[in-house]
Structures are given as C-alpha cells and as structure tokens.
Design a protein around this motif. Structure first.
Motif, PDB file in Angstrom:
ATOM      1  N   SER A 240      -9.169  -8.580   6.149  1.00 50.88           N
ATOM      2  CA  SER A 240      -8.872  -7.141   6.241  1.00 50.88           C
ATOM      3  C   SER A 240      -9.264  -6.452   4.936  1.00 50.88           C
ATOM      4  O   SER A 240      -9.048  -6.995   3.840  1.00 50.88           O
ATOM      5  N   VAL A 241      -9.847  -5.263   5.024  1.00 56.70           N
ATOM      6  CA  VAL A 241     -10.223  -4.489   3.837  1.00 56.70           C
ATOM      7  C   VAL A 241      -9.056  -3.557   3.502  1.00 56.70           C
ATOM      8  O   VAL A 241      -8.743  -2.642   4.258  1.00 56.70           O
ATOM      9  N   GLU A 267      12.255  -4.112  -5.815  1.00 60.74           N
ATOM     10  CA  GLU A 267      13.578  -4.098  -6.436  1.00 60.74           C
ATOM     11  C   GLU A 267      14.518  -3.101  -5.769  1.00 60.74           C
ATOM     12  O   GLU A 267      15.735  -3.275  -5.796  1.00 60.74           O
ATOM     13  N   THR A 268      13.971  -2.069  -5.160  1.00 57.32           N
ATOM     14  CA  THR A 268      14.782  -1.056  -4.473  1.00 57.32           C
ATOM     15  C   THR A 268      14.628  -1.148  -2.954  1.00 57.32           C
ATOM     16  O   THR A 268      14.999  -0.218  -2.228  1.00 57.32           O
ATOM     17  N   ASN A 269      14.126  -2.283  -2.504  1.00 50.94           N
ATOM     18  CA  ASN A 269      13.955  -2.522  -1.064  1.00 50.94           C
ATOM     19  C   ASN A 269      13.178  -1.384  -0.397  1.00 50.94           C
ATOM     20  O   ASN A 269      13.527  -0.906   0.684  1.00 50.94           O
ATOM     21  N   SER A 270      12.120  -0.971  -1.048  1.00 47.05           N
ATOM     22  CA  SER A 270      11.362   0.184  -0.578  1.00 47.05           C
ATOM     23  C   SER A 270      10.382  -0.182   0.534  1.00 47.05           C
ATOM     24  O   SER A 270      10.070  -1.360   0.766  1.00 47.05           O
ATOM     25  N   ILE A 271       9.911   0.850   1.196  1.00 45.00           N
ATOM     26  CA  ILE A 271       8.856   0.714   2.206  1.00 45.00           C
ATOM     27  C   ILE A 271       7.553   1.229   1.602  1.00 45.00           C
ATOM     28  O   ILE A 271       7.519   2.313   1.014  1.00 45.00           O
ATOM     29  N   ILE A 272       6.484   0.439   1.728  1.00 45.92           N
ATOM     30  CA  ILE A 272       5.184   0.868   1.221  1.00 45.92           C
ATOM     31  C   ILE A 272       4.241   1.135   2.390  1.00 45.92           C
ATOM     32  O   ILE A 272       4.396   0.559   3.475  1.00 45.92           O
ATOM     33  N   ASN A 273       3.292   2.030   2.147  1.00 47.59           N
ATOM     34  CA  ASN A 273       2.279   2.358   3.151  1.00 47.59           C
ATOM     35  C   ASN A 273       0.964   1.693   2.767  1.00 47.59           C
ATOM     36  O   ASN A 273       0.464   1.882   1.647  1.00 47.59           O
ATOM     37  N   ILE A 274       0.440   0.899   3.670  1.00 44.30           N
ATOM     38  CA  ILE A 274      -0.819   0.193   3.411  1.00 44.30           C
ATOM     39  C   ILE A 274      -1.875   0.699   4.389  1.00 44.30           C
ATOM     40  O   ILE A 274      -1.667   0.699   5.606  1.00 44.30           O
ATOM     41  N   THR A 275      -3.010   1.129   3.836  1.00 38.42           N
ATOM     42  CA  THR A 275      -4.133   1.568   4.659  1.00 38.42           C
ATOM     43  C   THR A 275      -5.212   0.490   4.614  1.00 38.42           C
ATOM     44  O   THR A 275      -5.660   0.099   3.532  1.00 38.42           O
ATOM     45  N   PHE A 276      -5.603  -0.007   5.790  1.00 37.10           N
ATOM     46  CA  PHE A 276      -6.578  -1.109   5.828  1.00 37.10           C
ATOM     47  C   PHE A 276      -7.422  -0.991   7.094  1.00 37.10           C
ATOM     48  O   PHE A 276      -7.133  -0.199   8.000  1.00 37.10           O
ATOM     49  N   ALA A 277      -8.462  -1.798   7.155  1.00 36.07           N
ATOM     50  CA  ALA A 277      -9.341  -1.841   8.327  1.00 36.07           C
ATOM     51  C   ALA A 277      -9.688  -3.292   8.617  1.00 36.07           C
ATOM     52  O   ALA A 277      -9.852  -4.101   7.692  1.00 36.07           O
ATOM     53  N   ASN A 278      -9.802  -3.603   9.899  1.00 38.04           N
ATOM     54  CA  ASN A 278     -10.163  -4.962  10.316  1.00 38.04           C
ATOM     55  C   ASN A 278     -11.549  -4.981  10.952  1.00 38.04           C
ATOM     56  O   ASN A 278     -11.851  -4.160  11.834  1.00 38.04           O
ATOM     57  N   GLY A 279     -12.382  -5.889  10.472  1.00 37.22           N
ATOM     58  CA  GLY A 279     -13.679  -6.105  11.108  1.00 37.22           C
ATOM     59  C   GLY A 279     -14.556  -4.877  11.185  1.00 37.22           C
ATOM     60  O   GLY A 279     -15.259  -4.680  12.185  1.00 37.22           O
TER      61      GLY A 279
END
Length: 290
Positions: A240-241, A267-279
């Motif tokens: 994945s890119v 450390e603060t049990n946060s939610i992160i947003n990840i932007t990716f692409a497959n293939g």
C-alpha cells in the motif's frame, strides 16, 4: 353450573313426560267371549307414544344445552397468552444465539490479546466493528478497560471487558428487551510491564515502513501489516502507498518522525487518519485508533 343444569334436566324430563302431551285416552272395546259371555276389555294406548316422545324431546333439548355450556366452559388461549408464549419462544432463541456469540467473540478477543496485548486488543476490536458500521464506546481506563458495541438486531449489544492486572477477559452479550445476558470469561498471562513501554512505533501502528522503500513520488510504501490489527481491518496491505497521516505527507517526513508522531498520539489513545492507495487505485482515508 353443571349440577344445576343436571338437576333441571331431571326435572324438565319428568315434567315433560307429565305435561308435554295430554294424558292417554283409552278407547274401550267390549268383546264377549262366546263361551262365558263375560265382557273382556281392551284399550288402545297409541297416544302414549306422543306422550313419551314429548318428555324425551325436553330431555334431549336440555342435554344439548348442557353439552353446549360444557364446551363453552373449556379453557381457551387468550391473545395475551399467545403473545406471551411467542415472546418466551423468541427469548429462548435469542438466549441460544447470545451464548454462541459470546463464545465466538471471547475466542476472537483472546486471539487479539495474544497478538497485540490487552489494551491494543480492544482498540483493534473497536476498529473492526466501526468498519462494520456499528456504534462503539471504548474506555481504556486501567486496570479495567471496556468496549461496548451496539446496533445489532433485537437491540443486542456486546461488552468486552479486559482486566490487565488480573489477566481476565470477559465478553457479555445482552438483549435487555428479552432479559437475556450471556457471558464467557477467559484468562491470559499478565505482562510485567505496560504494553506501551514494550512496543515500537510499528507495533503500535500495526504496520511497518522503511526509509529506503518509497515510490517515485517519495511516498512511503507499507512493507508488512500485522494480522488482525486495526491497520489490517482498515484495508492496509503490504505494498500500500501511504500518502498522508493526519494530513501530513509521508513524502516530506522521515520514518523516524512518523514513529515518533504515532507514539505521542498513542499516549492519549488518539485516532489517526491515514490516506493510502492499493495497487494504483484511488486513494482513500481511514481512521485507526492507536
């Protein structure tokens, strides 16, 4: 009631015999015996048949009434009773399903704990259910952490409870409308140190990247994804890119900066947003709780 009708049956049968038809009229015929010339009397009682049948008719009528009253006195299931039986049958089905679900989810939770640790197991479970569009509530208080998942048929909900100090994990399936609550508990080995102190950035994130592995545009390429991790549930795969994390381009950041950022957010049990692409497909953004 039956005794009264029976008594009336006897009275009316007798009365019917006495009054239903007029008393018999005897028609006398005199015949003289040819030898002794004494009169011999005969009578015709054919009217007595109607007299008898009149009494019998009254008896049959009351017998029919008695039979009808007896059948009407038999118990019948009311609508409320039928509904109560239907609810009881539905509750039995839900209780059976709740037992099976609690057992299955307990096995899933223990697999997550063995692979990712007690606290991260609940995070992974939450990410999975969010991916299935179920409302969740996660409380990572120590030593007891709780994940609640709702939005199931018949208002069922699943509660995952993990006690990191006692090494116990319990899954409870509730259906409050049917007074159903089924639980399955299991034990796991307690770590000597907090999971956060033992894990690297890659272990926390559930995927690994390397400084020397980027595409022509400079974006980081995912090398490995932990099985049953939040990243795996979100759709990340080897190859994945990874374009952005919380809006920050991975082409403009080092891997060391990436892991440092993820650890601080964890450390603060946060939610992160990840932007990716497959293939080579279209890029998409997913949320992962650390």
């Amino acid at each position: 009631m039956k005794k009264i009708v029976s008594a009336l049956l006897i009275v009316f049968t007798t009365a019917g015999a006495a009054f239903a038809m007029p008393p018999p009229r005897y028609h006398h015929h005199v015949h003289y015996h040819h030898e002794y010339r004494r009169p011999i009397y005969y009578h015709n009682s054919s009217d007595s048949t109607g007299w008898f049948l009149g009494g019998l008719g009254a008896g049959i009528l009351l017998t029919a009434i008695l039979s009808n009253n007896s059948s009407n006195s038999q118990p019948h299931h009311t609508q409320a009773e039928r509904e109560k039986e239907q609810i009881a049958a539905k509750a039995a089905q839900i209780r059976s399903a709740a037992k099976q679900t609690a057992s299955l989810q307990s096995s899933q939770l223990m697999t997550q704990i063995s692979q990712s640790g007690a606290e991260n197991a609940l995070k992974n479970m939450e990410n999975y259910w969010k991916g299935q569009s179920h409302p969740t509530y996660l409380d990572l208080s120590r030593p007891v952490s709780v994940l609640k998942v709702s939005g199931f048929q018949d208002d069922l909900n699943i509660v995952y409870t993990v006690n990191a100090d006692m090494g116990s994990a319990t899954v409870t399936v509730n259906a409050l409308n049917f007074d159903v609550s089924e639980s399955v508990s299991a034990q796991f080995a307690v770590s000597s140190a907090p999971q956060e102190m033992q894990k690297s950035g890659a272990q926390i994130a559930g995927f690994s990247v390397s400084e020397g592995v980027r595409n022509v545009e400079g974006f980081l390429i995912v090398q490995e994804v932990a099985k049953a991790s939040a990243a795996a549930y979100a759709g990340l795969k080897p190859g994945s890119v990874m374009r952005k994390i919380d809006g920050n381009s991975t082409a403009a950041a080092s891997v060391e900066q990436l892991w440092s950022y993820i650890k601080r957010r964890a450390e603060t049990n946060s939610i992160i947003n990840i932007t990716f692409a497959n293939g080579g497909g279209k890029a998409k953004t997913v949320q992962i709780r650390l």
